[in-house]
Design an enzyme around this catalytic site. Structure first.
Site, mmCIF file in Angstrom:
data_model
loop_
_atom_site.group_PDB
_atom_site.id
_atom_site.type_symbol
_atom_site.label_atom_id
_atom_site.label_comp_id
_atom_site.label_asym_id
_atom_site.label_seq_id
_atom_site.Cartn_x
_atom_site.Cartn_y
_atom_site.Cartn_z
ATOM 1 N N HIS A 1 14.009 -10.436 -105.342
ATOM 2 C CA HIS A 1 13.729 -10.962 -106.686
ATOM 3 C C HIS A 1 13.828 -12.475 -106.720
ATOM 4 C CE1 HIS A 1 18.123 -11.218 -106.649
ATOM 5 N NE2 HIS A 1 18.056 -11.963 -107.736
ATOM 6 N N ASN B 1 16.905 -17.493 -104.936
ATOM 7 C CA ASN B 1 18.112 -17.651 -104.123
ATOM 8 C C ASN B 1 18.211 -16.399 -103.272
ATOM 9 O OD1 ASN B 1 18.987 -20.056 -105.325
ATOM 10 N ND2 ASN B 1 20.041 -18.968 -106.968
ATOM 11 N N GLU C 1 27.752 -36.465 -96.945
ATOM 12 C CA GLU C 1 26.501 -36.139 -97.637
ATOM 13 C C GLU C 1 26.649 -36.295 -99.154
ATOM 14 O OE1 GLU C 1 27.800 -34.452 -95.163
ATOM 15 O OE2 GLU C 1 26.242 -34.148 -93.645
#
Ligand SMILES: O=P(O)(O)O[C@H]1O[C@H](CO)[C@@H](O)[C@H](O)[C@H]1O
Ligand SMILES: O=P(O)(O)O[C@H]1O[C@H](CO)[C@@H](O)[C@H](O)[C@H]1O
EC number: 2.7.7.12
Lengths: 321, 321
Positions: free
Chosen positions: B138, B125, B292
């Site tokens: 990371h 992320n 959505e």
């Protein structure tokens, strides 16, 4: 839930929304982007979305013979529906009969667009966190010539369950939840709101009628009145949770329409989903990212914990106390 | 894409990240929340997540006999992997051999955790918009005793296609895209990056090897070197698009592991997904909300438009020009 949070915080919603803003395209009498002037409406007001994602005359993409490269035209219409002439109210703060008028209008739109379109999706994006920039109380209606993915999946699952158990899945589910009680948030003589057993968003809820109902158009006067009450109670609890106008996306799923009106949809049961993004506070949301997008949605608190928290919140709105 | 945008804007990412921050739990030599001290690492560094969502000894939820209320224990481990000792670099700004070391470490982790766990999800992320608060480069690795939803669906689809066509779906797809070219963003002798035909996020990409490969552990030295190069090129283009450190969630999908290592997974093809949230600028993202969530994902620009835009961006990073 024990993780420290040093991540992104949302801007809390605007606290002082003017009742009437001459620049807001959703207010009565104002001129919209395309030059049209809004009616001087006093209750609900429906107009064509000036930037529609679906169009009735969308061109055919042309078909490729390769099995991995197949497309079909997606045709439809997009409408905007204002709930109230004032910008400074929201559904939980509106009067009960004003909410009944919203429900009646939803039913009218499904009747009208459902005469031709296979699917009529009523949905509300509320709050900037949900991509909505306009504080004026409103929802959208997108009707399509096809069954979109989510209702198609819902139809398959309800169909399979009905074939195996001779009972509609969601009716059966509502009965079970009413008995078990631990996930119930609001109930009334005609409706039930639960944090579903399979909830992924922290404060996600499912609104279900207790009687077997296929479409919003089938609701009796009494059921509509009761629904207005239940919606006001649920949304008041949501607002009370973090004492903020609670953001969410919500929408109705009823049995398919248009060409499907002639088919047997006894396996369907009308329901509405509420998907709120907040997790820890008025400004810290749940991020559905890496693991959720790539592997599986995972929840930070259990549905029972969420339901208990919501159930125990007062039914009177923090703004009117 | 013609809609005016008056909605939420994101805070652009921090431009001046210190190389070493004594308070950052991901930097070498620092003490983490649980009191452990990080190694004085010089390349990659892996440690157990101090707030794991999956645990090897998760209790059994206890089974209910009712078909609508069934649960199973979800067991696993969660690791964090730092890419580099410095906080002020990102993968596109790292040296090629430093990226190769990241790839080697990914392979080691899949080998190690994949010996017992059915699924090893490597995911990154990146950026506050993706729920990540730590600028230190990371990723995370969550290994589970079960096949999560997304890989389970991917497995079903690849399996069905293989049964019908006697060829792996994604290998076939990569060959087709390499010929058609219109959705290709980056290519090399061993790898291909495309905006997939079915993309829903505006600048979503799919990274595929050209040779049939089941798992990241199967990559040759040459393929790893080439992958480092391709990743650097793709991520440089991403950063160049809006001249900002581009946020995204990405992750690897290889054939299942653990008990599945003994089974035939010829239908699988290794790949990585990149899901970036931005749509219009460094601060305006695509909101996957109402329609959505309730009906179907809909895209604001075509995959071919997105691919063309990315393809035409320079391969040298705007920060080092
Ligand atoms: O693990 P982190 O970085 O604390 O948390 C982040 O990634 C997780 C896995 O995708 C998500 O569940 C969290 O919502 C997100 O904030
Ligand atoms: O229609 P709006 O309010 O302009 O746009 C909002 O809702 C749409 C339908 O859910 C989404 O596709 C958009 O990303 C969102 O910003």
């Amino acid at each position: 839930m024990k993780r420290p949070w040093a991540g992104q915080v949302e801007k809390p919603p605007e606290e002082h929304v003017p009742r009437y803003d001459p620049c807001n395209p959703l207010c009565p009498r104002n001129t919209r982007a395309n030059g049209e002037v809004n009616e001087d409406y006093e209750s609900t007001f429906v107009f064509d979305n000036d930037f529609p994602a679906l169009q009735p005359d969308a061109p055919d993409p042309g078909s490729d013979q390769h099995p991995l490269f197949r497309s079909k035209a997606a045709r439809g219409v997009c409408k905007v529906m204002c709930f109230h002439p004032w910008s400074d109210v929201t559904l939980p703060l509106m009067k009960k009969d004003e909410v009944v008028k919203v429900i009646d209008k939803w039913s009218d739109i499904v009747e009208e667009l459902g005469a031709t379109y296979a699917w009529v999706q009523i949905f509300e994006n509320k709050g900037a966190t949900m991509g909505c920039s306009n504080p004026h109380p409103h929802c959208q209606v997108w009707a399509s010539s096809f069954l979109p993915n989510e209702p198609a999946l819902s139809d398959r699952c309800q169909g399979k369950y009905y074939a195996a158990h001779k009972e509609p899945l969601l009716l059966h589910y509502a009965q079970q939840e009413a008995e078990r009680k631990e996930r119930v948030v609001v109930d009334s003589s005609h409706w039930l709101v639960v944090v579903p057993y399979w909830a992924t968003w922290p404060y996600q809820t499912l609104l279900l009628p207790r009687r077997h109902i296929l479409r919003i158009t089938d609701l009796t006067r009494e059921e509509r009145e009761d629904l207005a009450d239940v919606m006001k109670r649920l949304l008041t609890k949501y607002d009370n949770l973090f004492e903020v106008s609670f953001p969410y996306s919500m929408g109705w799923h009823g049995a398919p329409t248009g060409p499907h009106l002639k088919e047997d949809y006894s396996h369907w049961h009308l329901h509405a989903h509420y998907y709120p993004p907040l997790l820890r506070s008025a400004t810290v949301k749940k991020f559905m990212v890496g693991y959720e997008m790539l592997a599986q949605e995972q929840r930070d608190l259990t549905p029972e914990q969420a339901a208990e928290k919501l159930r125990n919140l007062p039914d009177d709105h923090y703004k009117t106390r």
